[in-house]
Write a protein that holds these residues in place. Sequence first.
Motif, PDB file in Angstrom:
ATOM      1  N   ASN A  67       0.801  -1.219   0.000  1.00  0.00           N
ATOM      2  CA  ASN A  67       0.000   0.000   0.000  1.00  0.00           C
ATOM      3  C   ASN A  67       0.839   1.276   0.000  1.00  0.00           C
ATOM      4  OD1 ASN A  67      -2.990  -0.795   0.198  1.00  0.00           O
ATOM      5  ND2 ASN A  67      -1.916  -2.224   1.530  1.00  0.00           N
ATOM      6  N   LEU A  68       2.079   1.150  -0.428  1.00  0.00           N
ATOM      7  CA  LEU A  68       2.947   2.314  -0.604  1.00  0.00           C
ATOM      8  C   LEU A  68       2.900   2.748  -2.063  1.00  0.00           C
ATOM      9  CD1 LEU A  68       6.108   1.147   1.392  1.00  0.00           C
ATOM     10  CD2 LEU A  68       4.400   2.821   2.119  1.00  0.00           C
ATOM     11  N   LYS A  69       3.285   3.993  -2.323  1.00  0.00           N
ATOM     12  CA  LYS A  69       3.382   4.455  -3.703  1.00  0.00           C
ATOM     13  C   LYS A  69       4.415   3.618  -4.428  1.00  0.00           C
ATOM     14  CE  LYS A  69       1.975   9.163  -2.791  1.00  0.00           C
ATOM     15  NZ  LYS A  69       2.354  10.572  -2.790  1.00  0.00           N
ATOM     16  N   LYS A  70       4.312   3.563  -5.756  1.00  0.00           N
ATOM     17  CA  LYS A  70       5.146   2.666  -6.561  1.00  0.00           C
ATOM     18  C   LYS A  70       6.647   2.805  -6.314  1.00  0.00           C
ATOM     19  CE  LYS A  70       2.011   1.750 -10.313  1.00  0.00           C
ATOM     20  NZ  LYS A  70       1.775   1.740 -11.730  1.00  0.00           N
ATOM     21  N   ASP A  71       7.136   4.016  -6.163  1.00  0.00           N
ATOM     22  CA  ASP A  71       8.583   4.190  -6.023  1.00  0.00           C
ATOM     23  C   ASP A  71       9.052   4.134  -4.567  1.00  0.00           C
ATOM     24  OD1 ASP A  71       7.247   6.528  -5.457  1.00  0.00           O
ATOM     25  OD2 ASP A  71       8.753   7.854  -6.325  1.00  0.00           O
ATOM     26  N   TRP A  72       8.183   3.690  -3.686  1.00  0.00           N
ATOM     27  CA  TRP A  72       8.531   3.607  -2.262  1.00  0.00           C
ATOM     28  C   TRP A  72       8.741   2.167  -1.843  1.00  0.00           C
ATOM     29  CZ3 TRP A  72       8.641   6.727   2.283  1.00  0.00           C
ATOM     30  CH2 TRP A  72       8.681   8.086   2.019  1.00  0.00           C
ATOM     31  N   SER A  73       9.609   1.994  -0.842  1.00  0.00           N
ATOM     32  CA  SER A  73       9.773   0.675  -0.224  1.00  0.00           C
ATOM     33  C   SER A  73       9.682   0.866   1.286  1.00  0.00           C
ATOM     34  CB  SER A  73      11.121   0.059  -0.593  1.00  0.00           C
ATOM     35  OG  SER A  73      12.161   0.738   0.071  1.00  0.00           O
ATOM     36  N   ILE A  74       9.454  -0.205   1.991  1.00  0.00           N
ATOM     37  CA  ILE A  74       9.298  -0.150   3.443  1.00  0.00           C
ATOM     38  C   ILE A  74      10.572   0.401   4.112  1.00  0.00           C
ATOM     39  CG2 ILE A  74      10.039  -2.493   4.013  1.00  0.00           C
ATOM     40  CD1 ILE A  74       7.462  -2.585   5.836  1.00  0.00           C
ATOM     41  N   ASP A  75      11.718   0.211   3.462  1.00  0.00           N
ATOM     42  CA  ASP A  75      12.984   0.706   4.012  1.00  0.00           C
ATOM     43  C   ASP A  75      13.071   2.229   4.039  1.00  0.00           C
ATOM     44  OD1 ASP A  75      13.777  -1.941   4.262  1.00  0.00           O
ATOM     45  OD2 ASP A  75      14.748  -1.962   2.307  1.00  0.00           O
ATOM     46  N   ARG A  76      12.270   2.888   3.230  1.00  0.00           N
ATOM     47  CA  ARG A  76      12.290   4.355   3.174  1.00  0.00           C
ATOM     48  C   ARG A  76      11.427   5.000   4.255  1.00  0.00           C
ATOM     49  NH1 ARG A  76      11.055   6.969  -2.468  1.00  0.00           N
ATOM     50  NH2 ARG A  76      11.371   8.809  -1.175  1.00  0.00           N
ATOM     51  N   ILE A  77      10.593   4.225   4.910  1.00  0.00           N
ATOM     52  CA  ILE A  77       9.686   4.763   5.921  1.00  0.00           C
ATOM     53  C   ILE A  77      10.473   5.057   7.194  1.00  0.00           C
ATOM     54  CG2 ILE A  77       7.626   4.300   7.315  1.00  0.00           C
ATOM     55  CD1 ILE A  77       6.732   2.341   5.133  1.00  0.00           C
ATOM     56  N   LYS A 119       1.331  12.693   9.261  1.00  0.00           N
ATOM     57  CA  LYS A 119      -0.119  12.549   9.434  1.00  0.00           C
ATOM     58  C   LYS A 119      -0.777  12.084   8.128  1.00  0.00           C
ATOM     59  CE  LYS A 119      -2.978  16.107   9.460  1.00  0.00           C
ATOM     60  NZ  LYS A 119      -3.707  17.317   9.804  1.00  0.00           N
ATOM     61  N   GLN A 120      -0.450  12.752   7.036  1.00  0.00           N
ATOM     62  CA  GLN A 120      -1.036  12.389   5.740  1.00  0.00           C
ATOM     63  C   GLN A 120      -0.545  11.023   5.272  1.00  0.00           C
ATOM     64  OE1 GLN A 120       0.458  15.324   6.416  1.00  0.00           O
ATOM     65  NE2 GLN A 120      -1.084  16.890   6.044  1.00  0.00           N
ATOM     66  N   PHE A 121       0.737  10.744   5.489  1.00  0.00           N
ATOM     67  CA  PHE A 121       1.305   9.462   5.083  1.00  0.00           C
ATOM     68  C   PHE A 121       0.616   8.303   5.807  1.00  0.00           C
ATOM     69  CE2 PHE A 121       4.424   6.048   5.794  1.00  0.00           C
ATOM     70  CZ  PHE A 121       4.668   5.684   4.484  1.00  0.00           C
ATOM     71  N   ILE A 122       0.527   8.401   7.125  1.00  0.00           N
ATOM     72  CA  ILE A 122      -0.103   7.350   7.948  1.00  0.00           C
ATOM     73  C   ILE A 122      -1.554   7.172   7.537  1.00  0.00           C
ATOM     74  CG2 ILE A 122      -0.855   6.754  10.302  1.00  0.00           C
ATOM     75  CD1 ILE A 122       2.178   6.464   9.962  1.00  0.00           C
ATOM     76  N   ASN A 123      -2.271   8.267   7.414  1.00  0.00           N
ATOM     77  CA  ASN A 123      -3.678   8.220   7.031  1.00  0.00           C
ATOM     78  C   ASN A 123      -3.847   7.569   5.662  1.00  0.00           C
ATOM     79  OD1 ASN A 123      -6.471   8.877   7.553  1.00  0.00           O
ATOM     80  ND2 ASN A 123      -6.268  10.468   6.004  1.00  0.00           N
ATOM     81  N   GLY A 124      -2.995   7.933   4.714  1.00  0.00           N
ATOM     82  CA  GLY A 124      -3.094   7.387   3.361  1.00  0.00           C
ATOM     83  C   GLY A 124      -2.824   5.890   3.303  1.00  0.00           C
ATOM     84  N   VAL A 125      -1.765   5.441   3.962  1.00  0.00           N
ATOM     85  CA  VAL A 125      -1.420   4.012   3.946  1.00  0.00           C
ATOM     86  C   VAL A 125      -2.518   3.196   4.636  1.00  0.00           C
ATOM     87  CG1 VAL A 125       0.217   2.253   4.748  1.00  0.00           C
ATOM     88  CG2 VAL A 125       1.068   4.394   3.786  1.00  0.00           C
ATOM     89  N   LEU A 126      -2.967   3.650   5.801  1.00  0.00           N
ATOM     90  CA  LEU A 126      -4.002   2.905   6.529  1.00  0.00           C
ATOM     91  C   LEU A 126      -5.324   2.894   5.769  1.00  0.00           C
ATOM     92  CD1 LEU A 126      -3.273   3.942  10.224  1.00  0.00           C
ATOM     93  CD2 LEU A 126      -2.747   1.768   9.107  1.00  0.00           C
ATOM     94  N   ALA A 127      -5.699   4.013   5.172  1.00  0.00           N
ATOM     95  CA  ALA A 127      -6.945   4.070   4.390  1.00  0.00           C
ATOM     96  C   ALA A 127      -6.869   3.108   3.208  1.00  0.00           C
ATOM     97  CB  ALA A 127      -7.208   5.493   3.908  1.00  0.00           C
ATOM     98  N   SER A 128      -5.708   3.029   2.578  1.00  0.00           N
ATOM     99  CA  SER A 128      -5.521   2.114   1.453  1.00  0.00           C
ATOM    100  C   SER A 128      -5.638   0.655   1.903  1.00  0.00           C
ATOM    101  CB  SER A 128      -4.152   2.375   0.820  1.00  0.00           C
ATOM    102  OG  SER A 128      -3.915   1.498  -0.249  1.00  0.00           O
ATOM    103  N   ILE A 129      -5.066   0.350   3.053  1.00  0.00           N
ATOM    104  CA  ILE A 129      -5.160  -1.019   3.587  1.00  0.00           C
ATOM    105  C   ILE A 129      -6.603  -1.369   3.912  1.00  0.00           C
ATOM    106  CG2 ILE A 129      -4.555  -2.478   5.584  1.00  0.00           C
ATOM    107  CD1 ILE A 129      -1.799  -1.015   5.587  1.00  0.00           C
ATOM    108  N   ILE A 130      -7.318  -0.454   4.545  1.00  0.00           N
ATOM    109  CA  ILE A 130      -8.727  -0.698   4.902  1.00  0.00           C
ATOM    110  C   ILE A 130      -9.549  -0.910   3.631  1.00  0.00           C
ATOM    111  CG2 ILE A 130     -10.799   0.298   5.953  1.00  0.00           C
ATOM    112  CD1 ILE A 130      -8.486  -0.527   7.937  1.00  0.00           C
TER     113      ILE A 130
END
Length: 136
Positions: A67-77, A119-130
């Motif tokens: 649920n991350l943007k295409k050019d993102w990986s979990i290591d960048r968080i 805030k926006q990042f967390i909200n976006g990832v969680l909303a996408s997962i839901i």
Amino acid sequence: MNRSLSRELVFKLLYELEVQKENQLEQIDLYIENNEIKDKKTIEYLKEIVNGIKENREIIESLISKNLKKDWSIDRISKVNLAILKLAIYEIKFMDLPYKVGINEAVELAKKYGDDGSKQFINGVLASIIKENSEE
């Protein structure tokens, strides 16, 4: 101690565990001792979350990665955002916390401990997962 305060303590421990990835059991006990946590329910909650996240790490990290943007990986968080996401996902998916409550609590932690975009990042990832899980 109310659940929001307990959740904040758990978040702080999860952050510590993200930074120092060794001796988790020892770190948990030290964290409880150093923060003078005496409330048994809070200690049980803390241990349940940490152990649950550890046991379900692959599922949780997969949900984040998908649920991350295409050019993102979990290591960048950032470690702060990663700890918040893991906590929220575990509570929503494995503890049946209503997703609106989980997202709200996660966003509040992001406001307090994250950077300007957290805030926006967390909200976006969680909303996408839901959204993804409601479509299954």
